[in-house]
Motif scaffolding. Structure first.
Motif, PDB file in Angstrom:
ATOM      1  N   ARG A  46     -21.413  -1.558   6.410  1.00  0.00           N
ATOM      2  CA  ARG A  46     -20.746  -1.132   7.651  1.00  0.00           C
ATOM      3  C   ARG A  46     -19.571  -0.249   7.310  1.00  0.00           C
ATOM      4  NH1 ARG A  46     -21.719  -4.586  12.273  1.00  0.00           N
ATOM      5  NH2 ARG A  46     -20.380  -3.109  13.358  1.00  0.00           N
ATOM      6  N   THR A  47     -19.288   0.692   8.179  1.00  0.00           N
ATOM      7  CA  THR A  47     -18.129   1.544   7.922  1.00  0.00           C
ATOM      8  C   THR A  47     -16.847   0.897   8.449  1.00  0.00           C
ATOM      9  OG1 THR A  47     -18.742   2.713   9.928  1.00  0.00           O
ATOM     10  CG2 THR A  47     -19.387   3.717   7.838  1.00  0.00           C
TER      11      THR A  47
ATOM     12  N   GLY B 129     -24.355  -1.520  16.882  1.00  0.00           N
ATOM     13  CA  GLY B 129     -23.997  -0.120  17.085  1.00  0.00           C
ATOM     14  C   GLY B 129     -24.776   0.542  18.208  1.00  0.00           C
ATOM     15  N   GLU B 234     -32.242   3.622   5.567  1.00  0.00           N
ATOM     16  CA  GLU B 234     -32.168   5.050   5.912  1.00  0.00           C
ATOM     17  C   GLU B 234     -33.400   5.825   5.452  1.00  0.00           C
ATOM     18  OE1 GLU B 234     -28.371   6.241   4.338  1.00  0.00           O
ATOM     19  OE2 GLU B 234     -27.453   6.169   6.334  1.00  0.00           O
ATOM     20  N   GLN B 261     -24.679  -2.006   6.944  1.00  0.00           N
ATOM     21  CA  GLN B 261     -24.693  -0.841   7.827  1.00  0.00           C
ATOM     22  C   GLN B 261     -25.367  -1.194   9.156  1.00  0.00           C
ATOM     23  OE1 GLN B 261     -27.532   2.250   6.740  1.00  0.00           O
ATOM     24  NE2 GLN B 261     -26.049   3.841   7.264  1.00  0.00           N
ATOM     25  N   ASP B 265     -26.445   3.191  12.995  1.00  0.00           N
ATOM     26  CA  ASP B 265     -25.993   4.168  12.002  1.00  0.00           C
ATOM     27  C   ASP B 265     -27.122   4.558  11.056  1.00  0.00           C
ATOM     28  OD1 ASP B 265     -23.485   4.477  12.937  1.00  0.00           O
ATOM     29  OD2 ASP B 265     -22.477   3.271  11.389  1.00  0.00           O
TER      30      ASP B 265
END
Ligand SMILES: Cc1ncc(COP(=O)(O)O)c(C=O)c1O
Lengths: 499, 455
Positions: A46-47, B129, B234, B261, B265
């Motif tokens: 995660r950013t 997200g 990704e 992540q 994203d």
């Protein structure tokens, strides 16, 4: 997004948040700290931390207590929401469930560690076999609609097994059926063919005969129907379907009317589902979880989801995964096991006599409401009804321009949760809005009488002061909610939660 | 009779008002020959029980069970032994105004539930997200099945002239989820292709490439996957999108979203998962809930209930069910799904737990899980005769060890519920065990496990 409300009681969790506030703490780490980026080398991270609220324990408790206060609930209000069977949920069910033996039961424990859970499921299957009069039961489906899908899948697998898969493409569905029925048929790859009801609300046998044929896989029938009527010709309907080799599915959402009174198996049905969150008092939880077990006749049993539970010769229980014809799995593990425990607790308390009294008193209350209100509201089918009764706004609409929605909202001012008004659809109730009332057996006569009096008062208000009714509710934390904008201009999250 | 309040006098009055002689008269529409007789034994059930008797009965059943609390516990595989805050029990399970309400169709008297669903959606947005989350599905497995169906609809709608009806399940997907997807696909007539995991535990990229024919409509992956390995999400997204398919990610351990992540994203189209880890007891695998999140553009194709902010007549903030024209009660056979009742109370528990952890706590939880997992991984790998199945792969909370086959029974005798023998779920060879760690796992537990494995 509106401005942050002044009173903390009206704020969202995110609006109560302040950097640095904490509720839960963790024990000090008893192993060496690691550098996350180093430990997870090769994975993207995660950013930034997820933007969850930061809140202290008292504010958290108060927030949810204040939210709870804004709900109507069975614990607090008469809740005659038709088709949903909002009966009392005994506290003991929750207390027994909250024990560590359940809360910390893992699905992949060896069978010898979970004998008591297997036995409970086995006993519950027995209970449902007895109430349904059918041969085998699966507890895996998580809700009524999920049970429907499972049942229809079993029917499909059965026909494929017989080489009739390509031929049987249609499912017959009465037009007043609950929306899940046609949606289920479509999801299982069938064409949903609508059957119009006869003028008295029964299945139109002539219409059925016209539409049934070699292309028919089955019919889904809700009995008692969503119009609150027991179908008198169940056996004839079953015979017509079986005559063309098709199957009869019974939506058992309304079993609160007939459990212990008739075993649906005796009607000739092939498969049915139960809504344990309706008939057998699993608390509705604000929309779930429930459980939607299905019961089937022997010829459909090989297709039930796996694993099944079996009792061994030595009295122990085990899972049977060796089911080559099974449709497979419809969800993970063994269904909503915790919900099953609550239903089982309830059912064992009822026992044979209790389950019968449950249905009898439910039907008594609904008929009482019908006769007491028939002079004030149009009864859609003014005949002996089952556990619920459907009124329409025909009178109030014509005379005062007042509709079901208004009447429903006005009930809230009297401290009563509205009846079901979004279904059956007006096309099934003479073009008028429906009001489906289901008192359940657990309400006292006093509560039912109070409801009747309120409904009479509202009927009078419709005449004397229709604006009062149309602008209701007047006593709730929010006034009439703009539901249209919620859909035309949806705002689905609090902007504070996303960067 | 339990839970019925009518007295004989009440019943007599009501019958009189109805004009019926007995309750039996109200069942005229059931043919007499199949009506169950009063005091008959056609329906074979136990006699009624009171609170005391049922408590004894349930406790007698419980006495025949063991649970995670009885062991040093290393079993996970989709259901995880996390700490559940007592707040989730007090504010959901025991809160009558939440647990005894139903679907909030009448917003004026359901703002409590509606607000909590809106907050739940917001939390799922924070975690994944994605701009859209629904109010929840039955569980991770059925959520994945529904996501696959939605992914298929998205692709099919975009390429109407082509026949694209193949679903590709890629890598080590939870066997219960894969089985559920298979059941749903068979019923709807979609073709299913599975792509295995390579030696490194990740999706076999070459095999995936071969599977991505023009018929492929959806790719489904799990990350962290069933073997604990975090996928290169990704690059899988890139592969799926190059083939003009929709890609779905399922997550079995929702706590992994604390450090990994976000699916949004990474470019994922639909993210679903099992929510049990967050505030829900294990309960033999249910009830917990499935979460379901996606992009704003896809919202009208989503299944399940969705709550939106709106206003009341006086301009005050209010919440209501939204976009119901996707749902069965309006759209009937054209609905995006047949789901009606969901797992609202379990989603509420998750909201309470996430708020109790908070932003800082959730991150700390993730870090503790990673630290303990790393420690356990090293400690077990150091045991003679034990090796890691995927030593170079990144893992979050679970990993596979290779050791002697058939160790389970001996460990249980020593009070250790070791990693899941993978051959019992058809996901590995005898001697391979899937070891799970949570913040509940202590160093002492790990040392005990390592010692027993070495003996
Ligand atoms: C008649 C009928 N059938 C099916 C269902 C679907 O059940 P569930 O909501 O448990 O999926 C309901 C209730 O919602 C119902 O009233």
């Amino acid at each position: 997004m509106s401005n942050i409300p002044e009173n903390p009681a009206d704020r969202l969790l995110f609006e109560l948040s302040k950097p640095g506030r904490r509720c839960v703490t963790f024990p000090k780490l008893d192993v060496p700290e690691v550098d996350i980026a180093d430990a997870l080398k090769g994975a993207k991270l995660r950013t930034e931390p997820a933007r969850l609220p930061e809140i202290g324990e008292l504010d958290l408790v108060r927030h949810f207590k204040n939210l709870a206060k804004k709900n109507f609930s069975v614990d607090k209000n008469f809740y005659p929401l038709g088709s949903c069977t909002m009966k009392y949920n005994p506290k003991i069910n929750v207390t027994l469930l909250a024990q560590q033996g359940y809360t910390k039961a893992h699905p992949y424990l060896p069978e010898h560690d979970i004998q008591g859970h297997l036995e409970l499921m086995y006993n519950l299957e027995h209970y449902l076999r007895e109430v349904s009069g059918l041969d085998e039961v699966t507890l895996q489906p998580a809700a009524g609609a999920h049970g429907e899908l499972t049942g229809v899948m079993c029917i499909k697998a059965y026909f494929e097994d017989r080489g009739e898969g390509a031929q049987r493409t249609e499912f017959l569905i009465p037009s007043a059926a609950h929306g899940t029925n046609p949606a289920t048929a479509a999801m299982a790859g069938f064409k949903a063919v609508t059957l119009k009801e006869a003028a008295n609300g029964n299945i139109d046998i002539e219409e059925l005969k016209k539409k049934v044929g070699p292309q028919t896989a089955g019919m889904m029938i809700t009995n008692p129907s969503t119009l609150g009527i027991l179908e008198p010709k169940m056996r004839e309907i079953a015979e017509i379907l079986h005559g063309v080799g098709a199957q009869l599915y019974m939506d058992g959402a309304n079993m609160n009317a007939i459990s212990g009174i008739v075993q649906p198996g005796d009607y000739g049905i092939d498969v049915m589902h139960f809504n344990l969150h309706k008939t057998f008092s699993v608390p509705h939880g604000g929309g779930g979880p429930g459980a939607g077990p299905i019961a089937v006749r022997k010829h459909l049993a090989p297709y039930l989801p796996k694993p099944r539970i079996k009792k061994n010769a030595d009295g122990t229980f085990s899972f049977d995964h060796d089911r080559p014809k099974s449709v497979g799995k419809v969800r993970s593990f063994f269904g909503n096991f915790g919900a099953l425990v609550m239903a089982y607790t309830y059912m064992t308390q009822l026992g044979r006599e209790g389950v019968r009294r449950m249905s009898q008193n439910a039907v008594l209350g609904a008929n009482y409401i019908r006769v007491k209100l028939r002079d004030f509201y149009n009864v859609h089918h003014d005949r002996t009804n089952a556990h619920e009764v459907v009124f329409t706004d025909a009178k109030q609409d014509k005379e005062n321009g007042v509709h079901t929605l208004d009447i429903a909202k006005r009930l809230i001012d009297y401290g009563i949760h509205p009846m079901t008004i979004y279904f059956p659809l007006p096309q099934n109730t003479g073009g008028h809005g429906a009001m489906m009332v289901e008192p359940t057996e657990t309400e006292s006569k006093e509560s039912i009488d109070y409801f009747i009096e309120c409904m009479k008062k509202i009927a009078q208000e419709c005449k004397d002061n229709p604006e009062l009714v149309k602008s209701a509710p007047h006593t709730t934390p929010v006034s009439k909610v703009d539901e249209k904008t919620a859909s035309t201009n949806p705002q689905l999250y609090c902007p504070m939660c996303l960067g | 009779m339990p839970f019925i309040q009518h007295t004989d006098e009440d019943r007599a009055e009501m019958l009189k008002a109805i004009g019926a002689k007995s309750i039996d008269d109200l069942y005229v529409d059931i043919p007499a020959d199949i009506r169950v007789k009063e005091n008959g034994d056609k329906v074979k059930l136990n006699p009624s029980m009171g609170e005391l008797e049922v408590t004894r009965h349930i406790n007698a059943l419980l006495a025949k069970t063991k649970n995670a609390g009885n062991y040093a516990f290393f079993r996970g595989a989709g259901i995880y032994n996390h700490h559940v805050s007592t707040l989730a029990d007090h504010l959901a399970l025991y809160e009558g105004d939440f647990i005894t309400a139903y679907t909030p169709y009448q917003p004026e008297c359901s703002q409590g539930t509606l607000t909590s669903v809106f907050e739940f959606q917001s939390c799922i947005t924070a975690l994944t997200g994605f701009e859209v989350s629904n109010a929840g599905m039955y569980d991770g497995a059925s959520a994945l099945a529904e996501a696959v169906l939605m992914g298929y609809r998205l692709t099919a709608d975009k390429f109407r002239k082509e026949t694209r009806e193949t679903v590709v399940l890629a890598g080590a997907i939870h066997p219960e989820y894969a089985a559920t997807v298979k059941t749903y696909c068979e019923t709807t007539g979609l073709k299913l292709v599975t792509v295995g995991a390579g030696k490194d535990g990740r999706v076999d990229a070459g095999a995936l490439k071969a599977a991505l024919t023009r018929e492929a409509a959806v790719v489904a992956i799990q990350s962290p996957n069933f073997l604990g390995v975090i996928e290169d999400v990704e690059s899988l997204v890139k592969q799926a999108h190059e083939a003009e398919t929709t890609i779905v990610q399922v997550i079995a351990e929702a706590v992994s979203l604390s450090v990994l992540q976000t699916p949004a994203d990474a470019g994922i189209d639909i993210c679903v998962g099992e929510g049990q880890s967050i505030g829900n007891h294990m309960f033999m695998g249910g009830p917990a809930f499935g979460f379901f999140a996606s992009r704003k553009d896809f919202v009208r194709k989503m299944p399940g209930r969705i709550v939106s902010e709106t206003t009341d007549r006086d301009g005050r903030r209010a919440f209501a069910l939204a976009l119901a024209t996707r749902e069965q009660h309006i759209r009937r056979e054209k609905a995006t799904s047949n789901i009606c009742t969901n797992q609202a109370l379990c989603a509420l528990r998750a909201l309470i737990q996430l708020a109790a952890w908070g932003k800082g706590g959730f991150t700390e939880l993730g870090r503790q899980v990673v630290a303990k997992t790393q420690f356990a991984r090293k400690a077990l790998a150091a045991v003679k005769g034990v090796e890691l199945a995927h030593p170079d792969a990144p893992v979050f909370n679970e990993f596979v060890i290779k050791a002697k086959p058939g160790l389970d029974a001996a460990l249980i005798k020593q009070g250790i519920m070791g990693g899941l023998p993978l051959e019992t779920v058809g996901m590995g060879q005898p001697g391979e065990y899937l070891v799970a760690v949570t913040e509940m796992t202590t160093k002492e537990d790990i040392d005990k496990y390592a010692k027993a494995l070495g003996a």
